[in-house]
Design a protein around this motif. Sequence first.
Motif, PDB file in Angstrom:
ATOM      1  N   PHE A   1       0.656  -1.073   0.223  1.00  0.00           N
ATOM      2  CA  PHE A   1       0.193   0.105  -0.119  1.00  0.00           C
ATOM      3  C   PHE A   1       0.808   1.063  -0.241  1.00  0.00           C
ATOM      4  O   PHE A   1       0.485   2.226  -0.966  1.00  0.00           O
ATOM      5  CB  PHE A   1      -0.899  -0.023   1.336  1.00  0.00           C
ATOM      6  N   GLU A   2       2.072   1.507   0.795  1.00  0.00           N
ATOM      7  CA  GLU A   2       2.549   2.632   1.311  1.00  0.00           C
ATOM      8  C   GLU A   2       3.329   2.878  -0.167  1.00  0.00           C
ATOM      9  O   GLU A   2       3.887   3.396  -0.711  1.00  0.00           O
ATOM     10  CB  GLU A   2       3.645   2.461   1.905  1.00  0.00           C
ATOM     11  N   SER A   3       3.883   1.291  -1.131  1.00  0.00           N
ATOM     12  CA  SER A   3       4.711   1.504  -2.335  1.00  0.00           C
ATOM     13  C   SER A   3       3.919   2.453  -3.173  1.00  0.00           C
ATOM     14  O   SER A   3       4.573   2.623  -4.287  1.00  0.00           O
ATOM     15  CB  SER A   3       5.198   0.159  -2.973  1.00  0.00           C
ATOM     16  N   ARG A   4       2.853   2.329  -3.155  1.00  0.00           N
ATOM     17  CA  ARG A   4       2.393   3.035  -4.058  1.00  0.00           C
ATOM     18  C   ARG A   4       1.993   4.479  -3.960  1.00  0.00           C
ATOM     19  O   ARG A   4       0.751   5.009  -4.471  1.00  0.00           O
ATOM     20  CB  ARG A   4       0.513   2.074  -4.964  1.00  0.00           C
ATOM     21  N   ALA A   5       2.232   5.297  -3.036  1.00  0.00           N
ATOM     22  CA  ALA A   5       1.707   6.014  -2.636  1.00  0.00           C
ATOM     23  C   ALA A   5       1.767   7.712  -3.635  1.00  0.00           C
ATOM     24  O   ALA A   5       2.220   7.952  -3.726  1.00  0.00           O
ATOM     25  CB  ALA A   5       2.240   6.876  -0.738  1.00  0.00           C
ATOM     26  N   ALA A   6       3.033   7.302  -4.230  1.00  0.00           N
ATOM     27  CA  ALA A   6       3.996   7.996  -4.950  1.00  0.00           C
ATOM     28  C   ALA A   6       2.803   8.803  -6.359  1.00  0.00           C
ATOM     29  O   ALA A   6       2.268   9.505  -7.139  1.00  0.00           O
ATOM     30  CB  ALA A   6       5.059   7.981  -5.574  1.00  0.00           C
ATOM     31  N   ASP A   7       2.700   7.019  -7.186  1.00  0.00           N
ATOM     32  CA  ASP A   7       1.744   7.093  -8.125  1.00  0.00           C
ATOM     33  C   ASP A   7      -0.033   6.692  -8.225  1.00  0.00           C
ATOM     34  O   ASP A   7       0.253   6.779 -10.120  1.00  0.00           O
ATOM     35  CB  ASP A   7       1.974   6.026  -8.830  1.00  0.00           C
ATOM     36  N   GLU A   8      -0.291   7.100  -7.194  1.00  0.00           N
ATOM     37  CA  GLU A   8      -1.589   6.369  -7.792  1.00  0.00           C
ATOM     38  C   GLU A   8      -2.365   7.987  -6.791  1.00  0.00           C
ATOM     39  O   GLU A   8      -2.305   8.897  -5.778  1.00  0.00           O
ATOM     40  CB  GLU A   8      -2.100   5.503  -6.339  1.00  0.00           C
TER      41      GLU A   8
ATOM     42  N   TRP B   1      -5.595   8.320  -5.746  1.00  0.00           N
ATOM     43  CA  TRP B   1      -6.567   8.230  -5.069  1.00  0.00           C
ATOM     44  C   TRP B   1      -5.897   7.795  -3.347  1.00  0.00           C
ATOM     45  O   TRP B   1      -6.702   7.620  -2.418  1.00  0.00           O
ATOM     46  CB  TRP B   1      -7.196   6.705  -5.111  1.00  0.00           C
ATOM     47  N   TRP B   2      -4.893   7.774  -3.549  1.00  0.00           N
ATOM     48  CA  TRP B   2      -4.196   7.014  -2.217  1.00  0.00           C
ATOM     49  C   TRP B   2      -3.690   7.827  -0.770  1.00  0.00           C
ATOM     50  O   TRP B   2      -4.405   6.839  -0.303  1.00  0.00           O
ATOM     51  CB  TRP B   2      -2.124   7.262  -2.880  1.00  0.00           C
ATOM     52  N   GLU B   3      -4.158   9.278  -1.122  1.00  0.00           N
ATOM     53  CA  GLU B   3      -4.236  10.241   0.102  1.00  0.00           C
ATOM     54  C   GLU B   3      -5.329   9.800   0.333  1.00  0.00           C
ATOM     55  O   GLU B   3      -5.520   9.807   1.981  1.00  0.00           O
ATOM     56  CB  GLU B   3      -3.784  11.732  -0.452  1.00  0.00           C
ATOM     57  N   ASP B   4      -6.884   9.936  -0.283  1.00  0.00           N
ATOM     58  CA  ASP B   4      -7.991   9.900   0.728  1.00  0.00           C
ATOM     59  C   ASP B   4      -7.881   8.595   1.127  1.00  0.00           C
ATOM     60  O   ASP B   4      -8.544   8.178   2.216  1.00  0.00           O
ATOM     61  CB  ASP B   4      -9.246  10.257  -1.102  1.00  0.00           C
ATOM     62  N   ALA B   5      -7.228   7.216   0.312  1.00  0.00           N
ATOM     63  CA  ALA B   5      -7.731   6.081   0.609  1.00  0.00           C
ATOM     64  C   ALA B   5      -6.762   5.578   2.022  1.00  0.00           C
ATOM     65  O   ALA B   5      -7.380   4.897   3.360  1.00  0.00           O
ATOM     66  CB  ALA B   5      -6.939   5.707  -0.340  1.00  0.00           C
ATOM     67  N   TYR B   6      -5.552   6.721   2.157  1.00  0.00           N
ATOM     68  CA  TYR B   6      -4.867   6.549   3.484  1.00  0.00           C
ATOM     69  C   TYR B   6      -5.886   6.796   4.568  1.00  0.00           C
ATOM     70  O   TYR B   6      -5.817   6.369   5.960  1.00  0.00           O
ATOM     71  CB  TYR B   6      -3.633   7.281   3.181  1.00  0.00           C
ATOM     72  N   VAL B   7      -6.346   7.962   4.425  1.00  0.00           N
ATOM     73  CA  VAL B   7      -7.093   8.640   5.247  1.00  0.00           C
ATOM     74  C   VAL B   7      -8.588   7.538   5.795  1.00  0.00           C
ATOM     75  O   VAL B   7      -8.815   7.694   7.255  1.00  0.00           O
ATOM     76  CB  VAL B   7      -7.844   9.874   5.149  1.00  0.00           C
ATOM     77  N   ALA B   8      -8.920   6.820   5.214  1.00  0.00           N
ATOM     78  CA  ALA B   8     -10.530   6.667   5.415  1.00  0.00           C
ATOM     79  C   ALA B   8      -9.821   5.145   6.012  1.00  0.00           C
ATOM     80  O   ALA B   8     -10.403   4.985   6.662  1.00  0.00           O
ATOM     81  CB  ALA B   8     -10.641   5.058   3.630  1.00  0.00           C
ATOM     82  N   VAL B   9      -8.721   3.827   5.351  1.00  0.00           N
ATOM     83  CA  VAL B   9      -8.596   3.421   6.192  1.00  0.00           C
ATOM     84  C   VAL B   9      -7.973   3.810   7.450  1.00  0.00           C
ATOM     85  O   VAL B   9      -7.948   3.094   8.926  1.00  0.00           O
ATOM     86  CB  VAL B   9      -6.908   2.566   5.739  1.00  0.00           C
ATOM     87  N   GLN B  10      -7.547   4.867   8.294  1.00  0.00           N
ATOM     88  CA  GLN B  10      -7.295   5.238   9.585  1.00  0.00           C
ATOM     89  C   GLN B  10      -9.015   5.367  10.226  1.00  0.00           C
ATOM     90  O   GLN B  10      -8.374   5.193  11.280  1.00  0.00           O
ATOM     91  CB  GLN B  10      -6.398   6.176   9.744  1.00  0.00           C
ATOM     92  N   LEU B  11      -9.616   5.880   9.389  1.00  0.00           N
ATOM     93  CA  LEU B  11     -10.923   6.987   9.966  1.00  0.00           C
ATOM     94  C   LEU B  11     -11.892   4.897  10.479  1.00  0.00           C
ATOM     95  O   LEU B  11     -12.397   5.372  11.778  1.00  0.00           O
ATOM     96  CB  LEU B  11     -11.460   7.333   9.737  1.00  0.00           C
TER      97      LEU B  11
ATOM     98  N   TYR C   1      -7.058  -3.053  -5.584  1.00  0.00           N
ATOM     99  CA  TYR C   1      -7.104  -3.391  -6.716  1.00  0.00           C
ATOM    100  C   TYR C   1      -6.046  -2.691  -7.848  1.00  0.00           C
ATOM    101  O   TYR C   1      -5.360  -1.581  -7.195  1.00  0.00           O
ATOM    102  CB  TYR C   1      -8.559  -2.700  -7.981  1.00  0.00           C
ATOM    103  N   ALA C   2      -5.477  -3.340  -8.310  1.00  0.00           N
ATOM    104  CA  ALA C   2      -4.365  -3.300  -9.370  1.00  0.00           C
ATOM    105  C   ALA C   2      -4.184  -1.837 -10.014  1.00  0.00           C
ATOM    106  O   ALA C   2      -3.626  -1.119  -9.947  1.00  0.00           O
ATOM    107  CB  ALA C   2      -3.773  -4.307 -10.596  1.00  0.00           C
TER     108      ALA C   2
END
Length: 294
Positions: free
Chosen positions: A143-150, A152-162, A184-185
């Motif tokens: 998950f963390e490895s995809r942060a720079a390329d996606e 959607w990543w930041e919003d997904a990260y916040v959602a996971v924490q919540l 998903y890929a």
Amino acid sequence: MPHFTSYDGAQLAYRVLGHRDPGPGGAPVVCLAGGPARDAAYLGGLGGLDARVPLVVPDARGTGASPTAADPAGYAFPRLAEDVEALRAHLGLDRFALLAHDAAAATAQAYAAAHPERLSSLVLLNPGSRLQGRLPHDAREIFESRAADEDWWEDAYVAVQLLQHADDLDEIRDLLLRAAPMAYARWEGPQQEHALAEGEQLNPVPRAAFWQGVDEAAGDAIVAGLAAVEAPVLVVTGALDAITGVRGGEYVAECFPEARVVRLPEVGHYPWVDAPQTFVPLVADFLRGTSEGA
């Protein structure tokens, strides 16, 4: 929708999908949905696998068209394995192929340990290794490895924490959809359509009870029993699976005498959604080979 009678008299629902020709390709594959306790509708036809082999897809207790359990202990995965045995008897199968996704891999392992002689083959898709007592961190690393390329990543990260603190079902549904791209890929039309249905496929009570009542000794006994499974096992993992990762599948495979692990590139937690053109022939050829060799 047809039903079968389980060990306690419960009438549980199942669907039969796809190919029904006689011969090796006509033997049904029983398919278990994960979640845990997600409605089996999310499996669909497994990306077109139902055009190659017939699929029997039960609705676990408290999901889909199956009734809730009279006792919450009926939702624990070793008891769900006994529902699978009742389905086998109902279908009149001496031996059969069993496929399980995600958390249902625990149910499939419990079944394999209790009834190894009944399996002609076993397919485990994107399993975790909680039953093995091993919780690797590679899903988080993916998950963390995809942060720079996606995007959607930041919003997904916040959602996971919540999600860790959410207790309102509507809020949980919203957060799951925001976090969904990590499963998903790619985040394109087929993936978005598949993810959109998840919120309505949740069953909180069966989900909460899935692991209940299974202590360390009981789990160890199930894992030890896998050494007696003579049926060939295929474990499929996704290189971009940020839900269960890859190492968990490898740990699960180590418990069987005859297991093969295939890690699919550019695939997440749902290989039949991300890469049906790769997934379907892989599984169909494995099933055909084990059927012809039976």
